[in-house]
Scaffold this motif. Structure first.
Motif, PDB file in Angstrom:
ATOM      1  N   GLU A   1      -9.815 -18.784 -58.529  1.00  0.00           N
ATOM      2  CA  GLU A   1     -10.806 -17.489 -58.612  1.00  0.00           C
ATOM      3  C   GLU A   1     -10.414 -16.124 -58.204  1.00  0.00           C
ATOM      4  OE1 GLU A   1     -13.508 -17.672 -60.314  1.00  0.00           O
ATOM      5  OE2 GLU A   1     -13.955 -19.544 -60.485  1.00  0.00           O
ATOM      6  N   GLY A   2     -10.384 -15.258 -58.192  1.00  0.00           N
ATOM      7  CA  GLY A   2      -9.361 -13.868 -57.544  1.00  0.00           C
ATOM      8  C   GLY A   2      -8.375 -13.804 -57.541  1.00  0.00           C
ATOM      9  N   GLU A   3      -7.223 -12.456 -57.056  1.00  0.00           N
ATOM     10  CA  GLU A   3      -6.211 -11.995 -57.419  1.00  0.00           C
ATOM     11  C   GLU A   3      -5.129 -13.499 -58.437  1.00  0.00           C
ATOM     12  OE1 GLU A   3      -2.777 -10.029 -55.507  1.00  0.00           O
ATOM     13  OE2 GLU A   3      -4.982  -9.220 -55.729  1.00  0.00           O
ATOM     14  N   GLY A   4      -5.355 -15.033 -57.346  1.00  0.00           N
ATOM     15  CA  GLY A   4      -4.525 -15.334 -57.382  1.00  0.00           C
ATOM     16  C   GLY A   4      -3.900 -15.648 -56.386  1.00  0.00           C
ATOM     17  N   PRO A   5      -2.374 -16.046 -56.435  1.00  0.00           N
ATOM     18  CA  PRO A   5      -1.978 -16.521 -57.816  1.00  0.00           C
ATOM     19  C   PRO A   5      -1.665 -18.167 -58.077  1.00  0.00           C
ATOM     20  CG  PRO A   5      -0.153 -16.823 -55.637  1.00  0.00           C
ATOM     21  CD  PRO A   5      -1.231 -16.555 -54.958  1.00  0.00           C
ATOM     22  N   GLY A   6      -1.930 -18.260 -59.169  1.00  0.00           N
ATOM     23  CA  GLY A   6      -2.145 -19.556 -59.842  1.00  0.00           C
ATOM     24  C   GLY A   6      -1.222 -20.019 -61.279  1.00  0.00           C
ATOM     25  N   GLU A   7      -1.251 -20.611 -61.437  1.00  0.00           N
ATOM     26  CA  GLU A   7      -0.346 -21.561 -63.192  1.00  0.00           C
ATOM     27  C   GLU A   7      -1.139 -20.931 -64.680  1.00  0.00           C
ATOM     28  OE1 GLU A   7       1.319 -24.842 -65.238  1.00  0.00           O
ATOM     29  OE2 GLU A   7       0.555 -25.414 -63.371  1.00  0.00           O
ATOM     30  N   ILE A   8      -0.628 -19.999 -65.179  1.00  0.00           N
ATOM     31  CA  ILE A   8      -1.326 -19.695 -66.229  1.00  0.00           C
ATOM     32  C   ILE A   8      -2.124 -20.368 -67.441  1.00  0.00           C
ATOM     33  CG2 ILE A   8      -1.640 -18.028 -68.003  1.00  0.00           C
ATOM     34  CD1 ILE A   8       0.402 -16.420 -67.023  1.00  0.00           C
ATOM     35  N   ALA A   9      -3.025 -20.801 -67.517  1.00  0.00           N
ATOM     36  CA  ALA A   9      -3.831 -21.916 -68.326  1.00  0.00           C
ATOM     37  C   ALA A   9      -4.395 -20.305 -69.851  1.00  0.00           C
ATOM     38  CB  ALA A   9      -4.617 -22.022 -67.741  1.00  0.00           C
ATOM     39  N   VAL A  10      -3.778 -21.124 -70.750  1.00  0.00           N
ATOM     40  CA  VAL A  10      -4.327 -20.630 -71.736  1.00  0.00           C
ATOM     41  C   VAL A  10      -5.035 -21.448 -73.640  1.00  0.00           C
ATOM     42  CG1 VAL A  10      -3.427 -19.323 -74.123  1.00  0.00           C
ATOM     43  CG2 VAL A  10      -1.969 -19.072 -72.353  1.00  0.00           C
ATOM     44  N   ARG A  11      -6.085 -20.511 -73.666  1.00  0.00           N
ATOM     45  CA  ARG A  11      -6.945 -21.718 -74.327  1.00  0.00           C
ATOM     46  C   ARG A  11      -7.123 -20.760 -76.412  1.00  0.00           C
ATOM     47  NH1 ARG A  11     -12.732 -24.522 -73.305  1.00  0.00           N
ATOM     48  NH2 ARG A  11     -13.278 -22.062 -72.890  1.00  0.00           N
ATOM     49  N   GLY A  12      -7.217 -21.107 -77.190  1.00  0.00           N
ATOM     50  CA  GLY A  12      -7.629 -20.114 -77.935  1.00  0.00           C
ATOM     51  C   GLY A  12      -6.803 -20.399 -79.306  1.00  0.00           C
ATOM     52  N   HIS A  13      -7.124 -19.848 -80.183  1.00  0.00           N
ATOM     53  CA  HIS A  13      -6.532 -20.202 -81.613  1.00  0.00           C
ATOM     54  C   HIS A  13      -5.012 -20.360 -81.973  1.00  0.00           C
ATOM     55  CE1 HIS A  13      -5.300 -15.835 -81.728  1.00  0.00           C
ATOM     56  NE2 HIS A  13      -6.621 -15.191 -81.353  1.00  0.00           N
ATOM     57  N   ASN A  14      -4.545 -20.096 -81.232  1.00  0.00           N
ATOM     58  CA  ASN A  14      -2.503 -19.504 -81.064  1.00  0.00           C
ATOM     59  C   ASN A  14      -2.196 -21.486 -80.491  1.00  0.00           C
ATOM     60  OD1 ASN A  14      -3.784 -18.947 -77.805  1.00  0.00           O
ATOM     61  ND2 ASN A  14      -2.385 -18.194 -77.680  1.00  0.00           N
ATOM     62  N   ILE A  15      -2.949 -21.571 -79.994  1.00  0.00           N
ATOM     63  CA  ILE A  15      -2.386 -23.204 -79.101  1.00  0.00           C
ATOM     64  C   ILE A  15      -1.761 -24.292 -80.127  1.00  0.00           C
ATOM     65  CG2 ILE A  15      -3.038 -25.097 -77.475  1.00  0.00           C
ATOM     66  CD1 ILE A  15      -3.036 -22.196 -76.460  1.00  0.00           C
ATOM     67  N   MET A  16      -0.531 -24.869 -79.641  1.00  0.00           N
ATOM     68  CA  MET A  16      -0.335 -25.870 -80.373  1.00  0.00           C
ATOM     69  C   MET A  16      -0.519 -26.972 -80.851  1.00  0.00           C
ATOM     70  SD  MET A  16       3.010 -27.951 -78.411  1.00  0.00           S
ATOM     71  CE  MET A  16       1.903 -28.558 -76.873  1.00  0.00           C
ATOM     72  N   LYS A  17      -0.521 -27.687 -81.580  1.00  0.00           N
ATOM     73  CA  LYS A  17      -1.182 -28.433 -82.255  1.00  0.00           C
ATOM     74  C   LYS A  17      -0.758 -29.865 -80.768  1.00  0.00           C
ATOM     75  CE  LYS A  17      -2.425 -31.406 -85.764  1.00  0.00           C
ATOM     76  NZ  LYS A  17      -2.307 -31.884 -87.559  1.00  0.00           N
ATOM     77  N   GLY A  18       0.410 -29.766 -80.895  1.00  0.00           N
ATOM     78  CA  GLY A  18       1.471 -30.805 -79.569  1.00  0.00           C
ATOM     79  C   GLY A  18       3.033 -30.706 -79.950  1.00  0.00           C
ATOM     80  N   TYR A  19       3.362 -31.149 -78.430  1.00  0.00           N
ATOM     81  CA  TYR A  19       5.027 -31.592 -79.156  1.00  0.00           C
ATOM     82  C   TYR A  19       4.524 -32.865 -79.910  1.00  0.00           C
ATOM     83  CZ  TYR A  19       5.450 -28.418 -74.482  1.00  0.00           C
ATOM     84  OH  TYR A  19       5.410 -27.563 -74.275  1.00  0.00           O
ATOM     85  N   HIS A  20       5.870 -32.406 -81.010  1.00  0.00           N
ATOM     86  CA  HIS A  20       6.247 -33.398 -82.237  1.00  0.00           C
ATOM     87  C   HIS A  20       6.629 -34.839 -82.349  1.00  0.00           C
ATOM     88  CE1 HIS A  20       6.929 -34.755 -86.173  1.00  0.00           C
ATOM     89  NE2 HIS A  20       8.586 -35.241 -85.837  1.00  0.00           N
ATOM     90  N   GLY A  21       5.665 -35.711 -81.627  1.00  0.00           N
ATOM     91  CA  GLY A  21       6.575 -37.325 -81.586  1.00  0.00           C
ATOM     92  C   GLY A  21       6.069 -37.648 -80.303  1.00  0.00           C
ATOM     93  N   ARG A  22       5.431 -36.733 -79.541  1.00  0.00           N
ATOM     94  CA  ARG A  22       5.478 -36.746 -77.302  1.00  0.00           C
ATOM     95  C   ARG A  22       4.055 -36.664 -77.322  1.00  0.00           C
ATOM     96  NH1 ARG A  22      10.834 -35.130 -79.064  1.00  0.00           N
ATOM     97  NH2 ARG A  22      12.280 -35.706 -77.312  1.00  0.00           N
ATOM     98  N   PRO A  23       3.041 -37.823 -77.229  1.00  0.00           N
ATOM     99  CA  PRO A  23       2.049 -37.845 -76.890  1.00  0.00           C
ATOM    100  C   PRO A  23       1.915 -37.702 -75.403  1.00  0.00           C
ATOM    101  CG  PRO A  23       2.109 -40.081 -77.758  1.00  0.00           C
ATOM    102  CD  PRO A  23       3.241 -38.675 -77.840  1.00  0.00           C
ATOM    103  N   GLU A  24       2.542 -38.338 -75.206  1.00  0.00           N
ATOM    104  CA  GLU A  24       1.955 -38.759 -73.259  1.00  0.00           C
ATOM    105  C   GLU A  24       2.868 -36.532 -72.816  1.00  0.00           C
ATOM    106  OE1 GLU A  24       4.965 -41.281 -71.795  1.00  0.00           O
ATOM    107  OE2 GLU A  24       3.703 -43.081 -72.540  1.00  0.00           O
ATOM    108  N   GLU A  25       3.538 -36.613 -73.313  1.00  0.00           N
ATOM    109  CA  GLU A  25       4.430 -34.750 -73.043  1.00  0.00           C
ATOM    110  C   GLU A  25       2.832 -33.854 -73.290  1.00  0.00           C
ATOM    111  OE1 GLU A  25       8.260 -33.891 -72.605  1.00  0.00           O
ATOM    112  OE2 GLU A  25       9.074 -35.856 -73.900  1.00  0.00           O
ATOM    113  N   THR A  26       2.396 -34.276 -74.099  1.00  0.00           N
ATOM    114  CA  THR A  26       1.452 -33.251 -74.705  1.00  0.00           C
ATOM    115  C   THR A  26       0.276 -33.192 -74.465  1.00  0.00           C
ATOM    116  OG1 THR A  26       2.105 -33.706 -77.224  1.00  0.00           O
ATOM    117  CG2 THR A  26       0.383 -32.329 -76.843  1.00  0.00           C
ATOM    118  N   ALA A  27       0.141 -34.091 -73.267  1.00  0.00           N
ATOM    119  CA  ALA A  27      -1.137 -34.518 -72.210  1.00  0.00           C
ATOM    120  C   ALA A  27      -1.096 -34.538 -71.138  1.00  0.00           C
ATOM    121  CB  ALA A  27      -1.442 -36.340 -72.234  1.00  0.00           C
ATOM    122  N   GLU A  28       0.499 -34.062 -70.709  1.00  0.00           N
ATOM    123  CA  GLU A  28       0.282 -32.916 -69.831  1.00  0.00           C
ATOM    124  C   GLU A  28       0.558 -32.357 -69.334  1.00  0.00           C
ATOM    125  OE1 GLU A  28       4.324 -34.032 -68.650  1.00  0.00           O
ATOM    126  OE2 GLU A  28       4.511 -36.098 -68.413  1.00  0.00           O
TER     127      GLU A  28
END
Length: 518
Positions: free
Chosen positions: A360-387
């Motif tokens: 909350e507030g000013e942060g700092p913190g790691e940026i997390a993004v959600r929306g129509h622009n987010i990739m489907k995943g990393y090709h052939g890498r389900p574990e790295e996608t889940a990370e």
């Protein structure tokens, strides 16, 4: 049915005779660009390549790029754009990892031998059965490297019914990297790229006489691909193609072609301002929109540009995994130098801690993004996608703060990524290559401050016992085995590297205590 190629097709129907592409003396209308893309689609379908297949494209900013890019999409296949500076074994890795069935490869020049590199890589990749050469000489029907593009298109129809792809089908695989150091492909869907193109387009005003955009950013990069090529074609603008950025030429083209829109990385703005202040170029009066991304732009450069050109640089933020635009200084709100502005339409951002909890507030913190622009995943890498993906949220690895008015500012990166002149460079990949040299016992690669490139690549090397290799010899070896934009320019030999108790190299100590170049 949703296919990204609609941005070209719709413009070709509406303004068939308007100039779509300018390259040197060539001025190509929308109808012609769409017709050649249709021929490419017919060629691929004839060769048994279609929906779900992967097709690689190794090409600089020349007309072939949009011809082939949209032809692949029309055929229902997935385009895999590759960096033209990659060496043969790097190209082969991308072909193999993506499962590409074909490679369209620019023939190249002595300075940029893409044809020879691509041929070697394709021959080393079992699944890449088709190799098409994009001739450096216009309309050439023969090439020493393989089947010429124009010969392959001979007799192919300029009409094609675009394959009906779905919104969630993968349109493009853009290669990036992460904690493993091995490049991995971000799968971007037709919906990802189309919506990001539309949102990016609608953030900026249109010139009633028609916009002209200068493409100096490489089109194989997500920034150049979406924010320059796709936005330009969607708004029925003219796209001036430049294979390699040179500040004097860029300013000359801006004046000569009446360029209204320009997108670049900070070092490009820095170089153009230097030309103007040295009295070697004039300020183009036509420019109305200037966009910067890929790295933080120094505030002094932002101020200098606005004072010189009379318009602000609009800084934004994004990644390949976000198609790329995620956050931007937009004309609808006051720009704030040194920030990346606000999330774009349809996109949410928050700051999180290591456990995904909201900061909350000013942060700092790691940026997390959600929306129509987010990739489907990393090709052939389900574990790295889940990370990196959870409940639709993508964590970027970038640390930011957020002020009371909602402006975000990047303050650090959690990854060790180096940004040199706008190109992303991943140290682990370079370290793996360096470790194959017999004179290298252990190595750590970091980015060090550089006056014009932002960062330079530096390798700290513990040499093998008895080794007599010199810095110059090792730099030359790196130049031969790595892409030109990422090999270490600086090598420092040392007896030890700072480490934690568990043996992890403390790269932050190397950056803090040992590194600075001008």
């Amino acid at each position: 049915m949703l296919n990204l190629s609609i941005i070209l097709e719709d413009s070709a129907r509406a303004v068939p005779d308007r100039t779509a592409l300018v390259y040197g003396d060539l001025r190509l209308p929308y109808a012609m660009v769409d017709s050649v893309a249709n021929q490419v689609a017919n060629l691929l379908v004839e060769r048994g390549i279609g929906r779900g297949d992967k097709v690689a494209l190794l090409c600089p900013n020349v007309p072939y790029f949009p011809f082939v890019y949209f032809g692949i999409l029309k055929a229902g296949a997935t385009v895999v754009p590759l960096n033209v500076l990659l060496q043969p074994r790097e190209i082969a890795y991308h072909l193999d990892d993506s499962g590409a069935k074909a490679l369209f490869c620019f023939e190249g020049t002595p300075e940029l031998p893409t044809g020879a590199r691509g041929r070697e890589a394709a021959d080393a990749t079992e699944g890449c059965e088709h190799f098409f050469v994009l001739p450096a000489t216009p309309l050439a029907t023969e090439s020493e490297y393989g089947e010429s593009f124009w010969a392959a298109l001979d007799g192919k129809s300029g009409e094609f019914e675009t394959v009906g792809t779905g919104a969630e089908d993968v349109a493009a695989i853009l290669y990036t990297s992460g904690t493993t150091g091995r490049p991995k492909g971000a799968e971007l869907t037709h919906a990802n790229l189309l919506l990001n193109t539309m949102v990016s387009d609608e953030m900026f005003p249109r010139d009633p006489e028609g916009d002209v955009s200068l493409a100096v950013l490489p089109l194989f990069h997500s920034f150049g691909q979406t924010s320059v090529m796709n936005v330009s074609l969607r708004r029925r603008a003219t796209l001036v193609l430049v294979p390699r950025f040179e500040p004097g030429q860029a300013l000359e083209l801006m004046r000569g072609e009446r360029v209204t829109m320009f997108a670049g990385v900070p070092t490009m703005y820095w170089a153009m301002l230097a030309k103007i202040h040295a009295g070697e170029a004039e300020v183009p009066a036509s420019l109305q929109v200037a966009v910067s991304g890929a790295a933080a732009c120094p505030v002094e450069v932002l101020k200098d540009f606005e004072a010189t050109f009379g318009i602000p640089i609009l800084e934004g933020y994004g990644l390949s995994e976000t198609s790329p635009a995620a956050c931007f200084n937009q004309l609808s709100r006051p720009t704030r130098p040194g920030t990346i502005g606000f999330p774009v339409w349809g996109v949410e951002m928050r700051l999180v801690d290591d456990d995904w909890n909201t900061v909350e507030g000013e942060g700092p913190g790691e940026i997390a993004v959600r929306g129509h622009n987010i990739m489907k995943g990393y090709h052939g890498r389900p574990e790295e996608t889940a990370e990196v993906l959870r409940d639709g949220w993508f964590r970027t690895g970038d640390i930011a703060t957020r002020d009371e008015e909602g402006y975000y500012s990047i303050v650090d990166r959690t990854k060790d990524m180096i940004i040199r002149g706008g190109f992303n460079i991943y140290p682990r990949e370079l370290e793996e290559v360096l470790m194959t040299h017999p004179a290298v016992s252990l190595v750590a690669v970091v980015g060090v401050p550089h006056g014009s490139h932002g960062e330079e690549v530096k390798a700290y090397v513990i040499p093998s016992p008895g080794s007599a290799v010199t810095e110059a010899e090792l730099v030359d070896w790196c130049r031969e085995n790595m892409a030109a934009y990422k090999y270490p320019r600086i090598v420092e030999f040392c007896e030890s590297l700072p480490m934690t108790a568990t043996g992890k190299i403390l790269k932050r100590e190397l950056r803090r205590s040992r590194a600075d170049v001008g």
